[in-house]
Enzyme design. Structure first.
Site, PDB file in Angstrom:
ATOM      1  N   TYR A  99       3.735   6.644 -11.924  1.00  0.00           N
ATOM      2  CA  TYR A  99       4.106   6.862 -10.526  1.00  0.00           C
ATOM      3  C   TYR A  99       5.300   7.772 -10.337  1.00  0.00           C
ATOM      4  O   TYR A  99       6.136   7.504  -9.481  1.00  0.00           O
ATOM      5  CB  TYR A  99       4.423   5.509  -9.845  1.00  0.00           C
ATOM      6  CG  TYR A  99       3.395   4.425 -10.026  1.00  0.00           C
ATOM      7  CD1 TYR A  99       2.087   4.603  -9.568  1.00  0.00           C
ATOM      8  CD2 TYR A  99       3.725   3.228 -10.634  1.00  0.00           C
ATOM      9  CE1 TYR A  99       1.139   3.593  -9.721  1.00  0.00           C
ATOM     10  CE2 TYR A  99       2.780   2.215 -10.786  1.00  0.00           C
ATOM     11  CZ  TYR A  99       1.496   2.408 -10.332  1.00  0.00           C
ATOM     12  OH  TYR A  99       0.563   1.413 -10.485  1.00  0.00           O
ATOM     13  N   TYR A 136      -3.175  -3.769  -2.298  1.00  0.00           N
ATOM     14  CA  TYR A 136      -3.104  -3.129  -3.609  1.00  0.00           C
ATOM     15  C   TYR A 136      -3.763  -4.072  -4.617  1.00  0.00           C
ATOM     16  O   TYR A 136      -3.376  -5.241  -4.726  1.00  0.00           O
ATOM     17  CB  TYR A 136      -1.660  -2.866  -4.054  1.00  0.00           C
ATOM     18  CG  TYR A 136      -1.598  -2.300  -5.456  1.00  0.00           C
ATOM     19  CD1 TYR A 136      -1.814  -0.952  -5.689  1.00  0.00           C
ATOM     20  CD2 TYR A 136      -1.380  -3.141  -6.548  1.00  0.00           C
ATOM     21  CE1 TYR A 136      -1.816  -0.441  -6.980  1.00  0.00           C
ATOM     22  CE2 TYR A 136      -1.374  -2.635  -7.847  1.00  0.00           C
ATOM     23  CZ  TYR A 136      -1.600  -1.291  -8.058  1.00  0.00           C
ATOM     24  OH  TYR A 136      -1.602  -0.791  -9.336  1.00  0.00           O
ATOM     25  N   ASP A 140      -6.818 -12.332  -4.850  1.00  0.00           N
ATOM     26  CA  ASP A 140      -6.087 -11.647  -5.914  1.00  0.00           C
ATOM     27  C   ASP A 140      -4.645 -12.171  -5.874  1.00  0.00           C
ATOM     28  O   ASP A 140      -3.848 -11.735  -5.045  1.00  0.00           O
ATOM     29  CB  ASP A 140      -6.139 -10.135  -5.670  1.00  0.00           C
ATOM     30  CG  ASP A 140      -5.319  -9.347  -6.691  1.00  0.00           C
ATOM     31  OD1 ASP A 140      -4.645  -9.990  -7.525  1.00  0.00           O
ATOM     32  OD2 ASP A 140      -5.349  -8.104  -6.635  1.00  0.00           O
ATOM     33  N   LYS A 200       0.167 -10.703 -14.077  1.00  0.00           N
ATOM     34  CA  LYS A 200       1.633 -10.593 -13.961  1.00  0.00           C
ATOM     35  C   LYS A 200       2.411 -11.793 -14.497  1.00  0.00           C
ATOM     36  O   LYS A 200       2.734 -11.828 -15.670  1.00  0.00           O
ATOM     37  CB  LYS A 200       2.005 -10.248 -12.518  1.00  0.00           C
ATOM     38  CG  LYS A 200       1.639  -8.802 -12.169  1.00  0.00           C
ATOM     39  CD  LYS A 200       2.437  -8.254 -11.005  1.00  0.00           C
ATOM     40  CE  LYS A 200       2.285  -6.756 -10.893  1.00  0.00           C
ATOM     41  NZ  LYS A 200       1.159  -6.309 -10.066  1.00  0.00           N
TER      42      LYS A 200
END
Ligand SMILES: *Cc1c(COP(=O)(O)O)cnc(C)c1O
Length: 412
Positions: free
Chosen positions: A9, A137, A231, A260
């Site tokens: 990014y 996202y 999610d 995560k």
């Protein structure tokens, strides 16, 4: 510093040179030149217990001595089974199934494939699209990108390459919920599932929606017989104040993605958890009904051992209490920033605090400012946010928040 790494990014030519981290501990990054940074974002919100928790470190080294890896094709092992049993229980009901992968994006890919094939295996054709939400996202791989916010600049180059899905706003009122229901019924014959980050849409801008919205979306999916994929790669493992965000709405997802925080920020691991209902059409005498997906390192024993140790820590240490305290501190220190003329909104929920400005924040100068103050923060477009490790202490939260306040006063 010259290095061969292609960093994520960023425009490598003009980006500020990366900081060089030598080691980390608790909520501190120790840089190679001796400086220390107080970490406000816990390495993309993964390190929920703080870095290098001794229980996780010891689980990793013990497992590494016995077996670093073995393929999950035709073989199983204790760390994966133990973790699988614990993850399967996260969704109410028995006989849930857990599919391991190594990143959140791939957990989402698996969820999309499972939902699509769930219908195909029952002879229902044409249900191969997804309803997704603005501000979402879900990852950087092709399937996951296709269900992200359609206007998101992160993926704008790939529009022509991606599958077309059905993005829509998150319904926030009764009227919007009715519109959402109409939208869903119009596309019902093509839609395999609805995919949502429950309560907090994290990476595309730290946007919140209410428990009522979440429950409303779930009810509409249930009424229409459309699979609900949650999610929780970002929101899972305590981030929103409960172990999982969906618990607050008292609902049952059909498919749940986690990643995560699963290993407490130590090793890459993710999982897609499907209810028995979702799994049943895969359970047949036909090889063509099998799920054709299998990441090479799925269910890696060291990563599973780390995740088991991390789940133990949620039982042994007062993590959720820490999140509740943290929410109070974030409110105490961030809400006053609302008075700043360039601040549009301040919002806190669980272990997440966000300050939204009325324009894009220059990443370089902001990062420089925070690093000079001994803080590690990384604004997302127009939002400066905190998502620290849960055991962070109140004075540390105050330090991070005053750095944000001073940045706003000095630079804006
Ligand atoms: C980070 C994230 C992903 C992608 O996870 P990776 O491990 O980076 O592939 C997917 N969904 C959500 C909600 C996330 O926050």
């Amino acid at each position: 510093m010259e290095h061969p790494l292609w960093l994520p990014y960023c425009q490598m030519k003009t980006a500020r040179p990366p900081e060089f981290v030598a080691r980390n501990e608790g909520v501190t990054l120790h840089l190679a030149d001796g400086r220390q940074l107080l970490d406000g974002i816990a390495s993309w919100w993964t390190a929920c217990h703080g870095y290098n928790h001794p229980d996780i470190v010891s689980a990793i080294s013990q497992q590494a001595r016995e077996m670093s890896h073995v393929m999950l094709g035709g073989l199983v092992h204790q760390p994966a089974i133990r973790l699988g049993e614990r993850l399967a229980r996260l969704i109410p009901g028995s006989n849930n199934k857990v599919f391991f992968s190594d990143s959140g994006s791939v957990a989402v890919e698996a969820a999309l494939k499972i939902a699509t094939q769930h219908w195909i295996n029952q002879g229902v054709s044409g249900k191969n699209r997804f309803v997704c939400f603005q501000g979402a996202y879900h990852g950087d791989t092709a399937g996951a990108m296709s269900v992200c916010d359609p206007e998101d600049s992160m993926h704008s180059h790939f529009k022509g390459f991606l599958l077309k899905q059905f993005p829509t706003p998150i319904p926030q009122t009764e009227n919007e919920l009715a519109t959402f229901k109409e939208f869903l019924s119009k596309h019902q014959s093509e839609v395999a599932g609805v995919i949502l980050e429950p309560l907090i849409q994290m990476a595309a801008g730290i946007r919140f929606h209410s428990v009522a919205s979440l429950r409303g979306i779930a009810n509409v999916c249930r009424e229409m017989g459309i699979l609900l994929i949650l999610d929780e790669v970002a929101t899972g493992f305590g981030r929103t104040g409960t172990l999982f965000a969906f618990e607050q709405a008292n609902l049952k997802p059909d498919i749940l993605c986690v990643g995560k925080g699963l290993t407490g920020g130590s090793l890459p691991l993710a999982a897609t958890i499907a209810t028995d209902f979702v799994y049943q059409p895969f359970h047949s005498d036909s090889q063509s009904h099998a799920l054709m997906h299998g990441p090479t390192y799925m269910g890696n024993p060291i990563a599973c051992a780390a995740a088991n140790a991390s789940l133990d820590l949620f039982e042994k240490e007062p993590r959720l209490e820490q999140v509740h305290e943290l929410q109070d501190w974030l409110n105490e220190y961030l809400q006053p920033l609302q008075a700043h003329p360039h601040v549009l909104d301040v919002r806190c929920r669980g272990a997440v605090g966000a300050v939204q400005l009325d324009r894009e924040i220059p990443l370089q100068t902001a990062t420089d400012y925070f690093v000079n103050r001994g803080c590690w923060l990384r604004p997302l477009r127009d939002v400066i946010y905190l998502a620290p490790s849960f055991p962070i202490e109140k004075p540390q939260v105050e330090t991070l928040c005053s750095a944000i306040g001073d940045y706003l006063t000095d630079q804006w």
